[in-house]
Design an enzyme around this catalytic site. Sequence first.
Site, PDB file in Angstrom:
ATOM      1  N   THR A 201       4.459  14.148 -21.440  1.00  0.00           N
ATOM      2  CA  THR A 201       4.153  13.093 -20.467  1.00  0.00           C
ATOM      3  C   THR A 201       2.854  12.442 -20.880  1.00  0.00           C
ATOM      4  O   THR A 201       1.966  13.123 -21.386  1.00  0.00           O
ATOM      5  CB  THR A 201       3.935  13.728 -19.064  1.00  0.00           C
ATOM      6  OG1 THR A 201       5.186  14.250 -18.618  1.00  0.00           O
ATOM      7  CG2 THR A 201       3.417  12.747 -18.054  1.00  0.00           C
ATOM      8  N   ARG A 229      17.216  15.440 -11.228  1.00  0.00           N
ATOM      9  CA  ARG A 229      15.995  16.257 -11.307  1.00  0.00           C
ATOM     10  C   ARG A 229      14.744  15.368 -11.416  1.00  0.00           C
ATOM     11  O   ARG A 229      14.701  14.418 -12.178  1.00  0.00           O
ATOM     12  CB  ARG A 229      16.087  17.182 -12.522  1.00  0.00           C
ATOM     13  CG  ARG A 229      14.868  18.094 -12.719  1.00  0.00           C
ATOM     14  CD  ARG A 229      13.818  17.514 -13.647  1.00  0.00           C
ATOM     15  NE  ARG A 229      12.724  18.446 -13.902  1.00  0.00           N
ATOM     16  CZ  ARG A 229      11.605  18.129 -14.547  1.00  0.00           C
ATOM     17  NH1 ARG A 229      11.414  16.917 -15.001  1.00  0.00           N
ATOM     18  NH2 ARG A 229      10.664  19.012 -14.731  1.00  0.00           N
ATOM     19  N   GLY A 231      10.506  15.736 -11.878  1.00  0.00           N
ATOM     20  CA  GLY A 231       9.446  16.684 -12.217  1.00  0.00           C
ATOM     21  C   GLY A 231       8.183  16.424 -11.425  1.00  0.00           C
ATOM     22  O   GLY A 231       8.204  15.815 -10.353  1.00  0.00           O
TER      23      GLY A 231
HETATM   24  N1  ASP Z   1       5.846  17.194 -16.682  1.00  0.00           N
HETATM   25  C1  ASP Z   1       7.029  16.560 -17.188  1.00  0.00           C
HETATM   26  C2  ASP Z   1       8.194  16.903 -16.292  1.00  0.00           C
HETATM   27  O1  ASP Z   1       8.289  18.028 -15.857  1.00  0.00           O
HETATM   28  C3  ASP Z   1       7.362  16.893 -18.594  1.00  0.00           C
HETATM   29  C4  ASP Z   1       6.209  17.124 -19.545  1.00  0.00           C
HETATM   30  O2  ASP Z   1       5.110  16.664 -19.340  1.00  0.00           O
HETATM   31  O3  ASP Z   1       6.389  17.800 -20.561  1.00  0.00           O
HETATM   32  O4  ASP Z   1       9.032  16.073 -16.077  1.00  0.00           O
END
Ligand code: ASP
Length: 341
Positions: A201, A229, A231
């Site tokens: 991210t 989903r 996050g």
């Molecule tokens: N935090 C992000 C999510 O869970 C993914 C990531 O940052 O790796 O969607």
Amino acid sequence: MISRRKFILSGAAGVSALSLRGRVPVPDDKNTDIGTANKPVVIATWDFGVAANRAAWKVLKNGGRSLDAVEAGVRVPEADLKNVTVGKGGYPDRDGHVTLDACIMDEQGNCGSVAALEYIAHPISVARLVMEKTPHVMLVGEGALQFALDNGFKRENLLTPEAEKAWKEWLKEKKYQPIINIENTSFTTERLPGNEYNHDTIGMLALDATGNLSGACTTSGMAFKMRGRIGDSPIIGAGLYVDNEVGGATATGVGEEVIRTVGSFLVVELMRQGYPPEEACREAVVRIAKKKPDMAKQIQVGFLALNKEGEYGAFALQKGFSYAVCHRERQDLLIRGKSLY
Ligand code: ASP
């Protein structure tokens, strides 16, 4: 209340990252520590934070507002088709839909967010409009898409041939497995399809010349996630939190664990108690590890924080978390964050 003096700040950031035109610098192993910068300053997650910071810096160096800087900054990885974890070109969910999550927060505590947004390449700009033009904080799915289209955003296909190929490859085994330390190999802009990047991210925090803080966070989430989903990244307090009295924090990694600990809010509240940014991030990481010790060894979560004084720091569960820093003395700085394991 924890005194700042209890923390010994060992070393300073900005030691020796190389500045390479057009390519991200390789982080130096010595470059692991907390740092302080005079305002303005901008920091961002991962190696792709370097290019994002450059765009943010153009705003900040001319006295621009931190909110404008973070929006401009994170739009860079959102538009980068080689980046398979943010924006257009992101890996889809297991049904082949690219769904994007993003949020933004300004110095007045205003915030806006979109989740499970499809067909719009710059979710961060839609999140900003949610903040500025609606009485709400968060729009999701169809409603978020409709709002974007009503406000002039272009509907486009976000699934690139490369991402589609990776998805079809994934369908052969259909194994949902967030891969830890895939980021270890990510200190290059080369992100080839199928090379196992399945989550990351861009989280960005900026302190402008007037001393105001803002933050932005945007992602395509976990590759091959279940349809629907969401996050941590679009959730205020989890993926991002900014309190202009104290500082800001953002998260990357397996979002479910960040949500369970309300990670970014926790980091900011710890800074309010006097923790320096890196120590606050470390404590948030330790909370995750304490709750689920076995699982914590299998996943990556990283936090990044910037306080009102321009001090910054980061901490992750696993090695390999990098973050980019940009201020007047140093641009294109890439720092290897410390980790628990
Ligand atoms: N935090 C992000 C999510 O869970 C993914 C990531 O940052 O790796 O969607």
